[in-house]
Motif scaffolding. Structure first.
Motif, PDB file in Angstrom:
ATOM      1  N   VAL A 224       0.130   1.694   4.146  1.00 34.85           N
ATOM      2  CA  VAL A 224      -0.880   1.993   5.063  1.00 34.85           C
ATOM      3  C   VAL A 224      -0.117   3.306   5.870  1.00 34.85           C
ATOM      4  O   VAL A 224       1.040   3.026   6.376  1.00 34.85           O
ATOM      5  CB  VAL A 224      -1.230   1.002   5.975  1.00 34.85           C
ATOM      6  CG1 VAL A 224      -2.317   1.470   7.023  1.00 34.85           C
ATOM      7  CG2 VAL A 224      -1.682  -0.326   5.188  1.00 34.85           C
ATOM      8  N   LEU A 225      -0.825   4.448   6.126  1.00 38.47           N
ATOM      9  CA  LEU A 225      -0.349   5.410   7.070  1.00 38.47           C
ATOM     10  C   LEU A 225      -1.308   5.436   8.190  1.00 38.47           C
ATOM     11  O   LEU A 225      -2.634   5.394   8.154  1.00 38.47           O
ATOM     12  CB  LEU A 225      -0.496   6.482   6.049  1.00 38.47           C
ATOM     13  CG  LEU A 225       0.017   7.754   7.012  1.00 38.47           C
ATOM     14  CD1 LEU A 225       1.439   7.872   7.419  1.00 38.47           C
ATOM     15  CD2 LEU A 225      -0.177   9.063   5.984  1.00 38.47           C
ATOM     16  N   LEU A 226      -0.628   5.213   9.439  1.00 38.51           N
ATOM     17  CA  LEU A 226      -1.521   5.114  10.607  1.00 38.51           C
ATOM     18  C   LEU A 226      -0.944   5.584  11.891  1.00 38.51           C
ATOM     19  O   LEU A 226       0.227   5.758  11.799  1.00 38.51           O
ATOM     20  CB  LEU A 226      -2.151   3.672  10.700  1.00 38.51           C
ATOM     21  CG  LEU A 226      -1.092   2.691  11.456  1.00 38.51           C
ATOM     22  CD1 LEU A 226      -1.428   1.507  12.016  1.00 38.51           C
ATOM     23  CD2 LEU A 226       0.205   2.288  10.666  1.00 38.51           C
ATOM     24  N   GLY A 227      -1.783   6.096  12.930  1.00 36.45           N
ATOM     25  CA  GLY A 227      -1.408   6.436  14.123  1.00 36.45           C
ATOM     26  C   GLY A 227      -1.912   7.894  14.534  1.00 36.45           C
ATOM     27  O   GLY A 227      -3.174   7.719  14.326  1.00 36.45           O
ATOM     28  N   ASP A 228      -1.286   8.618  15.392  1.00 32.93           N
ATOM     29  CA  ASP A 228      -2.029   9.846  15.830  1.00 32.93           C
ATOM     30  C   ASP A 228      -1.663  10.935  15.239  1.00 32.93           C
ATOM     31  O   ASP A 228      -0.530  11.556  15.270  1.00 32.93           O
ATOM     32  CB  ASP A 228      -1.390  10.063  17.413  1.00 32.93           C
ATOM     33  CG  ASP A 228      -2.014  11.264  18.129  1.00 32.93           C
ATOM     34  OD1 ASP A 228      -2.883  11.859  17.502  1.00 32.93           O
ATOM     35  OD2 ASP A 228      -1.286  11.417  19.401  1.00 32.93           O
ATOM     36  N   PHE A 247      -4.905   9.208   0.129  1.00 32.49           N
ATOM     37  CA  PHE A 247      -4.899   8.243   1.177  1.00 32.49           C
ATOM     38  C   PHE A 247      -6.542   7.918   1.513  1.00 32.49           C
ATOM     39  O   PHE A 247      -7.022   8.853   1.773  1.00 32.49           O
ATOM     40  CB  PHE A 247      -4.297   8.278   2.555  1.00 32.49           C
ATOM     41  CG  PHE A 247      -2.647   8.040   2.270  1.00 32.49           C
ATOM     42  CD1 PHE A 247      -2.370   6.629   2.658  1.00 32.49           C
ATOM     43  CD2 PHE A 247      -1.793   9.170   1.865  1.00 32.49           C
ATOM     44  CE1 PHE A 247      -1.033   6.559   2.646  1.00 32.49           C
ATOM     45  CE2 PHE A 247      -0.363   8.575   1.521  1.00 32.49           C
ATOM     46  CZ  PHE A 247       0.224   7.379   1.918  1.00 32.49           C
ATOM     47  N   VAL A 248      -6.945   6.710   1.786  1.00 31.76           N
ATOM     48  CA  VAL A 248      -8.534   6.542   2.022  1.00 31.76           C
ATOM     49  C   VAL A 248      -8.564   5.728   3.265  1.00 31.76           C
ATOM     50  O   VAL A 248      -7.689   4.979   3.423  1.00 31.76           O
ATOM     51  CB  VAL A 248      -9.116   5.838   0.720  1.00 31.76           C
ATOM     52  CG1 VAL A 248      -9.049   6.679  -0.522  1.00 31.76           C
ATOM     53  CG2 VAL A 248      -8.482   4.465   0.399  1.00 31.76           C
ATOM     54  N   ILE A 271      -6.362   5.342  10.304  1.00 33.72           N
ATOM     55  CA  ILE A 271      -5.962   4.177   9.617  1.00 33.72           C
ATOM     56  C   ILE A 271      -6.218   4.380   8.410  1.00 33.72           C
ATOM     57  O   ILE A 271      -7.377   4.169   7.892  1.00 33.72           O
ATOM     58  CB  ILE A 271      -6.471   2.708  10.100  1.00 33.72           C
ATOM     59  CG1 ILE A 271      -5.853   2.488  11.542  1.00 33.72           C
ATOM     60  CG2 ILE A 271      -5.652   1.620   9.345  1.00 33.72           C
ATOM     61  CD1 ILE A 271      -6.517   1.412  12.290  1.00 33.72           C
ATOM     62  N   ALA A 272      -5.194   4.688   7.345  1.00 35.94           N
ATOM     63  CA  ALA A 272      -5.616   5.274   5.913  1.00 35.94           C
ATOM     64  C   ALA A 272      -4.579   4.286   4.799  1.00 35.94           C
ATOM     65  O   ALA A 272      -3.539   4.318   5.089  1.00 35.94           O
ATOM     66  CB  ALA A 272      -5.202   6.836   5.680  1.00 35.94           C
ATOM     67  N   PHE A 273      -5.094   4.017   3.693  1.00 34.43           N
ATOM     68  CA  PHE A 273      -4.662   3.109   2.944  1.00 34.43           C
ATOM     69  C   PHE A 273      -4.230   3.917   1.681  1.00 34.43           C
ATOM     70  O   PHE A 273      -5.153   4.824   1.209  1.00 34.43           O
ATOM     71  CB  PHE A 273      -5.512   1.729   2.495  1.00 34.43           C
ATOM     72  CG  PHE A 273      -5.588   0.717   3.378  1.00 34.43           C
ATOM     73  CD1 PHE A 273      -5.049  -0.469   2.773  1.00 34.43           C
ATOM     74  CD2 PHE A 273      -6.026   0.985   4.611  1.00 34.43           C
ATOM     75  CE1 PHE A 273      -4.868  -1.484   4.002  1.00 34.43           C
ATOM     76  CE2 PHE A 273      -6.062  -0.115   5.711  1.00 34.43           C
ATOM     77  CZ  PHE A 273      -5.556  -1.195   5.100  1.00 34.43           C
ATOM     78  N   PHE A 274      -3.264   3.723   0.979  1.00 34.95           N
ATOM     79  CA  PHE A 274      -2.607   4.594  -0.066  1.00 34.95           C
ATOM     80  C   PHE A 274      -3.741   4.008  -1.400  1.00 34.95           C
ATOM     81  O   PHE A 274      -3.639   2.787  -1.748  1.00 34.95           O
ATOM     82  CB  PHE A 274      -1.657   4.491  -0.658  1.00 34.95           C
ATOM     83  CG  PHE A 274      -0.924   5.118  -1.831  1.00 34.95           C
ATOM     84  CD1 PHE A 274      -0.890   6.486  -1.852  1.00 34.95           C
ATOM     85  CD2 PHE A 274      -0.408   4.469  -2.973  1.00 34.95           C
ATOM     86  CE1 PHE A 274      -0.551   7.211  -3.038  1.00 34.95           C
ATOM     87  CE2 PHE A 274      -0.277   5.223  -4.137  1.00 34.95           C
ATOM     88  CZ  PHE A 274      -0.149   6.502  -4.125  1.00 34.95           C
ATOM     89  N   LYS A 275      -4.663   4.965  -1.698  1.00 31.17           N
ATOM     90  CA  LYS A 275      -5.446   4.652  -2.910  1.00 31.17           C
ATOM     91  C   LYS A 275      -6.701   3.592  -2.555  1.00 31.17           C
ATOM     92  O   LYS A 275      -7.904   4.045  -2.974  1.00 31.17           O
ATOM     93  CB  LYS A 275      -4.809   4.197  -4.155  1.00 31.17           C
ATOM     94  CG  LYS A 275      -3.893   5.273  -4.789  1.00 31.17           C
ATOM     95  CD  LYS A 275      -3.417   4.849  -6.196  1.00 31.17           C
ATOM     96  CE  LYS A 275      -2.646   5.757  -6.749  1.00 31.17           C
ATOM     97  NZ  LYS A 275      -2.191   5.785  -8.210  1.00 31.17           N
ATOM     98  N   GLU A 276      -6.408   2.548  -1.865  1.00 27.78           N
ATOM     99  CA  GLU A 276      -7.222   1.778  -1.673  1.00 27.78           C
ATOM    100  C   GLU A 276      -6.901   0.377  -0.966  1.00 27.78           C
ATOM    101  O   GLU A 276      -5.664   0.214  -0.717  1.00 27.78           O
ATOM    102  CB  GLU A 276      -7.874   0.866  -3.057  1.00 27.78           C
ATOM    103  CG  GLU A 276      -6.776   0.410  -3.774  1.00 27.78           C
ATOM    104  CD  GLU A 276      -7.123  -0.356  -5.169  1.00 27.78           C
ATOM    105  OE1 GLU A 276      -8.262  -0.600  -5.401  1.00 27.78           O
ATOM    106  OE2 GLU A 276      -6.125  -0.380  -6.053  1.00 27.78           O
TER     107      GLU A 276
END
Length: 380
Positions: A224-228, A247-248, A271-276
């Motif tokens: 997960v890639l998240l933040g500002d 990232f989805v 808040i983004a997830f790699f692929k799913e």
């Protein structure tokens, strides 16, 4: 939450904070708690993940934060299981005070300050409830390899921070960021480049963080890639730099039409997830606007605000100029685990039965050969 500091005091403590101050804080917390009850309750099978840029958290602008703000920040964080926090400053007094208010079940992990030119002396942090979330031991800052650097971005100024956590059956490798803002243009080239390089690096290293081949249904792994990200709108090139690297955004969050800045017209936080979302279900999501409940009446703070301070600016240095983005996930995989055990047991039984049948057939076949050989043997 530890509310003992709100009890009536005397002597030096009374001079530092009056009964009127405490009464104001109590009223603020009461209103805030009523608002927070609109969020999903914590349950045995869910996980509440949030990201929050707390403006200059640890800074001294307008003489620093008053007690009301520290209590309210702690109250907001306590409503979630894990919060990625951006803009933590070198001075950790405010963060440590919030941790004391949260209580013994809470813990945190943070980076050193960034000394890069555009690092702004900031840290990145994760604050989490140990009774609901386990730190797996993975922790590190993402550094661009020299071959990935460009003329515009040699290194991400505020180094992305990645940590591993587990909630229920699900594993989350969370990478929090505070992307370059610049001059406030919606598609600043350096901002686009930082997002693109960070997402690309994570995508390339995905196999280091999650099992992309045989992740068990009952113990899913997520990157997960998240933040500002300082993304102004979902149609911008900054947002595309995130999605084009696989990232989805979870569907409930993607349906949200309001942004995470105070005016709610910018989509700074993501808040983004790699692929799913691997093996877990995003149940609900949103942006929590704490200003509906606290720091919305200038008259209440006229005695604690610095002279000539504009209330709407001052309050962003008390709470923040970002609202809280959150997502709720279903992380209870007990039924899937039991089904997997049932399949294994069924397979072993079937295999055992087949072996027994084969053994019996072999024994009969040997017995027939022996009898046939005996009949052909000459009589003595």
């Amino acid at each position: 939450m530890d509310y003992t500091g709100l009890r009536p005091r005397s002597g030096a403590e009374q001079r530092r904070q009056t009964d009127a101050d405490r009464a104001r804080t109590v009223d603020s917390l009461t209103a805030l708690r009523a608002g927070l009850r609109q969020l999903p309750p914590k349950g045995p099978g869910n996980f509440l993940l949030a990201t929050w840029n707390i403006r200059e958290f640890g800074g001294n602008k307008f003489r620093g934060r008053i007690d009301d703000a520290l209590y309210c920040i702690a109250e907001c964080i306590s409503r979630f299981d894990l919060v990625a926090v951006q803009e933590v400053r070198q001075d950790l007094v405010a963060l440590k005070r919030v941790m004391r208010l949260l209580g013994r079940d809470w813990d945190y992990i943070y980076t050193d300050v960034s000394f890069a030119d555009a690092g702004n002396g900031e840290r990145l942090a994760f604050v989490f409830n140990r009774s609901r979330v386990r730190f797996t031991g993975l922790a590190g800052e993402l550094v661009l390899p020299s071959k990935a650097a460009t003329e515009l971005v040699a290194q991400i100024a505020r180094t992305p921070f990645l940590c591993g956590f587990q909630s229920g059956w699900a594993k989350f490798n969370l990478c929090t960021v505070h992307i370059y803002y610049g001059e406030g243009k919606k598609d600043d080239p350096k901002r686009i480049e930082e997002i693109d390089l960070t997402a690309k690096l994570l995508a390339d290293k995905a196999k280091s963080y999650v099992n992309l081949e045989t992740s068990a249904d009952y113990s899913p792994e997520n990157l997960v890639l998240l933040g500002d990200f300082n993304i102004f709108g979902r149609e911008d090139a900054t947002f595309q730099a995130l999605t084009e690297n696989k990232f989805v955004i979870p569907e409930p969050l993607l349906r949200q039409t309001k942004g995470s800045n105070v005016a709610q017209d910018k989509f700074y936080d993501q808040i983004a997830f790699f692929k799913e979302t691997r093996g877990i279900k995003a149940i609900s999501a949103g942006v929590f606007d704490f200003y509906k409940y606290v720091f919305n009446d200038p008259k209440l703070y006229k005695d604690v605000m610095p002279p000539k301070a504009a209330f709407n600016t001052w309050r962003t240095y008390q709470m923040s100029d970002h609202l809280i983005m959150w997502t709720e996930f279903d992380v209870d995989k007990t039924d899937l685990y039991l089904k997997s055990l049932a399949r294994e047991h069924s397979g072993e039984t079937a295999a055992g039965g087949a072996a027994t049948t084969a053994k019996k057939k072999t024994t009969k076949k040997v017995a027939k050969k022996v009898a046939k050989k005996a009949r052909k043997a000459p009589a003595e």
